[in-house]
Scaffold this motif. Structure first.
Motif, PDB file in Angstrom:
ATOM      1  N   MET A  84      32.937  46.390  39.284  1.00 57.06           N
ATOM      2  CA  MET A  84      34.137  47.222  39.264  1.00 57.06           C
ATOM      3  C   MET A  84      34.939  46.992  40.545  1.00 57.06           C
ATOM      4  N   PRO A  85      36.275  47.036  40.421  1.00 59.23           N
ATOM      5  CA  PRO A  85      37.084  46.858  41.627  1.00 59.23           C
ATOM      6  C   PRO A  85      36.797  47.942  42.657  1.00 59.23           C
ATOM      7  N   THR A  86      36.892  47.580  43.915  1.00 61.09           N
ATOM      8  CA  THR A  86      36.720  48.555  44.988  1.00 61.09           C
ATOM      9  C   THR A  86      37.822  49.598  44.917  1.00 61.09           C
ATOM     10  N   GLU A  87      37.488  50.850  45.202  1.00 61.75           N
ATOM     11  CA  GLU A  87      38.499  51.897  45.256  1.00 61.75           C
ATOM     12  C   GLU A  87      39.525  51.539  46.335  1.00 61.75           C
ATOM     13  N   LEU A  88      40.796  51.561  45.946  1.00 63.94           N
ATOM     14  CA  LEU A  88      41.846  51.104  46.846  1.00 63.94           C
ATOM     15  C   LEU A  88      42.683  52.281  47.323  1.00 63.94           C
ATOM     16  N   GLN A  89      42.600  52.573  48.590  1.00 64.34           N
ATOM     17  CA  GLN A  89      43.370  53.658  49.150  1.00 64.34           C
ATOM     18  C   GLN A  89      44.799  53.204  49.424  1.00 64.34           C
ATOM     19  N   PRO A  90      45.767  54.113  49.505  1.00 63.23           N
ATOM     20  CA  PRO A  90      47.130  53.718  49.864  1.00 63.23           C
ATOM     21  C   PRO A  90      47.137  53.049  51.234  1.00 63.23           C
ATOM     22  N   VAL A  91      47.940  52.005  51.361  1.00 66.39           N
ATOM     23  CA  VAL A  91      47.956  51.291  52.632  1.00 66.39           C
ATOM     24  C   VAL A  91      49.369  51.092  53.151  1.00 66.39           C
ATOM     25  N   ALA A  92      50.304  51.911  52.724  1.00 73.15           N
ATOM     26  CA  ALA A  92      51.659  51.781  53.239  1.00 73.15           C
ATOM     27  C   ALA A  92      51.621  51.962  54.756  1.00 73.15           C
ATOM     28  N   GLY A  93      51.870  50.916  55.479  1.00 71.10           N
ATOM     29  CA  GLY A  93      51.844  50.995  56.929  1.00 71.10           C
ATOM     30  C   GLY A  93      50.541  50.567  57.552  1.00 71.10           C
ATOM     31  N   MET A  94      49.554  50.103  56.770  1.00 69.94           N
ATOM     32  CA  MET A  94      48.269  49.699  57.344  1.00 69.94           C
ATOM     33  C   MET A  94      48.381  48.326  57.994  1.00 69.94           C
ATOM     34  N   SER A  95      47.808  48.186  59.161  1.00 70.96           N
ATOM     35  CA  SER A  95      47.775  46.913  59.864  1.00 70.96           C
ATOM     36  C   SER A  95      46.432  46.234  59.617  1.00 70.96           C
ATOM     37  N   PRO A  96      46.298  44.937  59.906  1.00 72.62           N
ATOM     38  CA  PRO A  96      44.994  44.280  59.774  1.00 72.62           C
ATOM     39  C   PRO A  96      43.914  44.944  60.620  1.00 72.62           C
ATOM     40  N   THR A  97      44.258  45.423  61.809  1.00 72.43           N
ATOM     41  CA  THR A  97      43.276  46.113  62.653  1.00 72.43           C
ATOM     42  C   THR A  97      42.788  47.384  61.991  1.00 72.43           C
ATOM     43  N   GLU A  98      43.705  48.148  61.397  1.00 67.30           N
ATOM     44  CA  GLU A  98      43.315  49.370  60.691  1.00 67.30           C
ATOM     45  C   GLU A  98      42.488  49.051  59.454  1.00 67.30           C
ATOM     46  N   LEU A  99      42.775  47.926  58.812  1.00 73.45           N
ATOM     47  CA  LEU A  99      41.963  47.509  57.671  1.00 73.45           C
ATOM     48  C   LEU A  99      40.529  47.238  58.118  1.00 73.45           C
ATOM     49  N   LEU A 100      40.364  46.515  59.233  1.00 73.08           N
ATOM     50  CA  LEU A 100      39.016  46.271  59.743  1.00 73.08           C
ATOM     51  C   LEU A 100      38.321  47.578  60.104  1.00 73.08           C
ATOM     52  N   ASP A 101      39.051  48.481  60.744  1.00 76.33           N
ATOM     53  CA  ASP A 101      38.466  49.773  61.114  1.00 76.33           C
ATOM     54  C   ASP A 101      37.941  50.503  59.887  1.00 76.33           C
ATOM     55  N   ALA A 102      38.728  50.509  58.818  1.00 79.76           N
ATOM     56  CA  ALA A 102      38.321  51.207  57.601  1.00 79.76           C
ATOM     57  C   ALA A 102      37.089  50.569  56.976  1.00 79.76           C
ATOM     58  N   ARG A 103      37.033  49.239  56.983  1.00 80.89           N
ATOM     59  CA  ARG A 103      35.886  48.564  56.375  1.00 80.89           C
ATOM     60  C   ARG A 103      34.619  48.761  57.206  1.00 80.89           C
ATOM     61  N   VAL A 104      34.741  48.737  58.513  1.00 81.72           N
ATOM     62  CA  VAL A 104      33.574  48.956  59.365  1.00 81.72           C
ATOM     63  C   VAL A 104      33.047  50.375  59.177  1.00 81.72           C
ATOM     64  N   ALA A 105      33.954  51.343  59.052  1.00 79.21           N
ATOM     65  CA  ALA A 105      33.535  52.733  58.889  1.00 79.21           C
ATOM     66  C   ALA A 105      32.791  52.959  57.581  1.00 79.21           C
ATOM     67  N   SER A 106      33.184  52.247  56.534  1.00 79.99           N
ATOM     68  CA  SER A 106      32.592  52.501  55.214  1.00 79.99           C
ATOM     69  C   SER A 106      31.432  51.576  54.875  1.00 79.99           C
ATOM     70  N   GLN A 107      31.407  50.364  55.428  1.00 76.62           N
ATOM     71  CA  GLN A 107      30.373  49.398  55.051  1.00 76.62           C
ATOM     72  C   GLN A 107      30.163  48.352  56.138  1.00 76.62           C
ATOM     73  N   GLY A 108      29.993  48.815  57.347  1.00 78.41           N
ATOM     74  CA  GLY A 108      29.913  47.920  58.491  1.00 78.41           C
ATOM     75  C   GLY A 108      28.827  46.867  58.413  1.00 78.41           C
ATOM     76  N   ASN A 109      27.694  47.172  57.779  1.00 75.01           N
ATOM     77  CA  ASN A 109      26.579  46.227  57.729  1.00 75.01           C
ATOM     78  C   ASN A 109      26.594  45.330  56.502  1.00 75.01           C
ATOM     79  N   GLN A 110      27.567  45.498  55.626  1.00 74.24           N
ATOM     80  CA  GLN A 110      27.636  44.666  54.430  1.00 74.24           C
ATOM     81  C   GLN A 110      28.335  43.340  54.739  1.00 74.24           C
ATOM     82  N   THR A 111      28.103  42.361  53.862  1.00 74.33           N
ATOM     83  CA  THR A 111      28.618  41.009  54.097  1.00 74.33           C
ATOM     84  C   THR A 111      30.125  40.936  53.894  1.00 74.33           C
ATOM     85  N   CYS A 112      30.790  40.363  54.878  1.00 76.49           N
ATOM     86  CA  CYS A 112      32.221  40.078  54.775  1.00 76.49           C
ATOM     87  C   CYS A 112      32.439  38.589  54.539  1.00 76.49           C
TER      88      CYS A 112
END
Length: 538
Positions: free
Chosen positions: A1-29
């Motif tokens: 199933m597709p990953t739940e996609l939050q609104p990202v109006a105004g999200m930067s690449p740094t904020e994207l990394l922050d969000a991914r680390v917070a939710s699944q930091g130890n998973q494979t990127c």
């Protein structure tokens, strides 16, 4: 199933990394050389490189050139630049002195990151051939290595830094980049000698990745294998899409059909970004198996090689679904994807439905400016605010000329729209060629060949053979001079990427011409016919 996609109006690449680390930091990127790299590792490495670049004086708005193949280091450098508010300048590893000098000069790059051991390319020698003025803004070079050894202290008179020193820095906590900051430059070829430098914002890079991941249905249970290089929008946008969707992304720096086929099997790859050339080779590697790649949900394929335009139909016979797409440097790659319904030929066309729900497409008559009815061919124009480039770097006149008054981008591409909102791309309206997977303006090659002291004039065309589209140069030689085909080819190879070197060089006394309002125009269609007849006879 597709990953739940939050609104990202105004999200930067740094904020994207922050969000991914917070939710699944130890998973494979990322998966590189058989090793899994987690989101936390990507974040830590990117912030360390940001600290190293900041220590070298990189500030918001500065440009950092990245001259590397598909390695995790490329992505770390990109995210580091985004964190600093700097702009990553994509440099093709196939570029040689003329191209590199032009790009470094016009971008005003402060640092250059490259891998001196990659494919035995003489990067330092190429830089040494660049005119001194083209390197005026370059303050230092960063050398990435995967082998032990002593690095030179200087290259082209600039101090050398080790990539290992950057990545071992203490991670930088602050973020100077904003969602509206420019973050990356790609080169594009039009009808002029010098490629334009296309600038994209942090916001639009992330927004586009979100839209494409939705359209593809990507999720963390999928696996994405990337063939096209990060230096072009096709590879870059594919990587950002996989990362937004939290889909593990497999990186390999060099194309090898047998290796990539094994990776598909080993990691259970579900999605692939490739060229039709590469798909043809992958099918051949698994010629004995049906379906050829049972785990693949679909392959997105760019029609790079006209000789393999039938690959969607051939792949369908082998149980592999191949979907056509469309994009450009200005609008980002993966702008659209063909519908999975219908026959393989239709699914494999360039075009399809736009990934952006806000996007609009039209075809306009280039002479009258009238919008064409569905099914009638004209110049494709797009209004896609979530995709469109910020500007051509330091070229406001070209930026204004590229946009219609109502914010539609003029592509210079021929195509038509359909009533369901989709479109079909037919080809370039001008003479731009697709060589080695990249759009190339003939004028760029013509000018280099005409710089040869014995060449008076050059006209370059693309000849379609049974195998591929090949560049062919028709030259006029100066009175009393004599040059051979091999000499012109060697001269071109010394200045431009290998894929831009003419497959044939033909000496002519005169060019076929036709009268026009501005004098006599060379009939390139007749030159093309002559070139194709030459290959057919051979």
């Amino acid at each position: 199933m597709p990953t739940e996609l939050q609104p990202v109006a105004g999200m930067s690449p740094t904020e994207l990394l922050d969000a991914r680390v917070a939710s699944q930091g130890n998973q494979t990127c990322l998966i590189e050389q058989g090793r899994s790299i987690s989101w936390a590792e990507v974040d830590r490495a990117s912030r360390a490189v940001a600290a190293g670049l900041a220590a070298q004086g990189v500030r918001p708005g500065d440009r950092v050139a990245i001259w590397m193949p598909n390695r995790s280091a490329w992505l770390f450098a990109f995210f580091a630049c985004a964190q600093l508010g700097a702009i990553a300048v994509s440099v093709n590893t196939r570029f040689r002195s003329v191209e590199v000098a032009d790009l470094l000069y016009r971008s005003g790059s402060k640092l250059l990151i490259y891998w001196p051991g990659y494919k035995d390319i003489d990067f330092a020698g190429i830089l040494a051939q660049c005119p001194a003025e083209s390197l005026a803004s370059l303050q230092a070079l960063v050398l990435y290595t995967e082998e032990e050894g002593v690095l030179p202290r200087e290259v082209v008179g600039r101090p050398v830094l080790a990539w290992s020193d950057l990545i071992d820095s203490a991670p930088l906590a602050r973020c100077d980049g904003r969602a509206d900051s420019p973050c990356v430059i790609f080169t594009t070829s039009g009808t002029t000698r010098a490629p334009k430098l296309v600038v994209h914002s942090q916001r639009n890079v992330v927004l586009h990745a979100r839209n494409v991941s939705r359209q593809y249905g990507l999720g963390r249970d999928d696996c994405f294998l990337l063939l096209p290089p990060f230096c072009g929008v096709y590879g870059f946008c594919s990587a950002m899409t996989a990362m937004f969707a939290t889909t593990p992304l497999i990186l390999e720096p060099t194309w090898n059909a047998a290796l990539f086929a094994d990776l598909i099997d080993q990691y259970g790859v579900t999605h692939l970004a490739a060229s039709n050339d590469a798909v043809t080779q992958l099918l051949a590697v698994r010629a004995e198996r049906a379906p050829a790649y049972p785990g693949i949900k679909f392959i997105v394929s760019a029609n790079i090689n006209p000789a393999h335009a039938d690959v969607p139909s051939r792949a369908a016979q082998r149980g592999v679904e191949v979907l056509g797409l469309y994009g450009s440097s200005e609008l980002q790659a993966l702008l659209s994807l063909c519908d999975r319904d219908g026959n393989p030929e239709r699914r494999g066309r360039a075009g399809g439905q736009l990934a952006s729900p806000l996007g609009k497409v039209r075809a306009r008559d280039p002479e009258t400016g009238a919008v064409c009815p569905h099914g009638q061919s004209g110049e494709l124009e797009f209004n896609v605010p979530e995709n469109c480039f910020v500007e051509y770097f330091n070229d406001p006149e070209a930026t204004r000329a590229a946009m219609a008054d109502d914010a539609y981008f003029r592509t210079g591409d021929l195509g038509f729209t359909e009533a369901d909102g989709s479109f079909t791309y037919l080809g370039r309206m001008g003479d731009t060629l697709r060589l080695g997977g990249f759009l190339v303006a003939p004028a760029e090659i013509e000018h280099v060949i005409q710089d040869h002291p014995d060449v008076e004039a050059c006209q370059l065309v693309g000849a379609l053979t049974k195998d591929s589209l090949k560049p062919v140069a028709f030259i006029r030689v100066r009175a009393g001079a004599h040059v051979t085909e091999a000499q012109i080819q060697a001269y071109t190879a010394g200045h431009l990427a290998k894929y831009k070197v003419p497959a044939r060089v033909i000496v002519v006394e005169e060019y076929p011409t036709t009268p026009s309002a501005n004098g006599f125009k060379v009939q390139k269609n007749k030159l093309r016919e002559m070139a194709e007849a030459l290959f057919a006879a051979a």
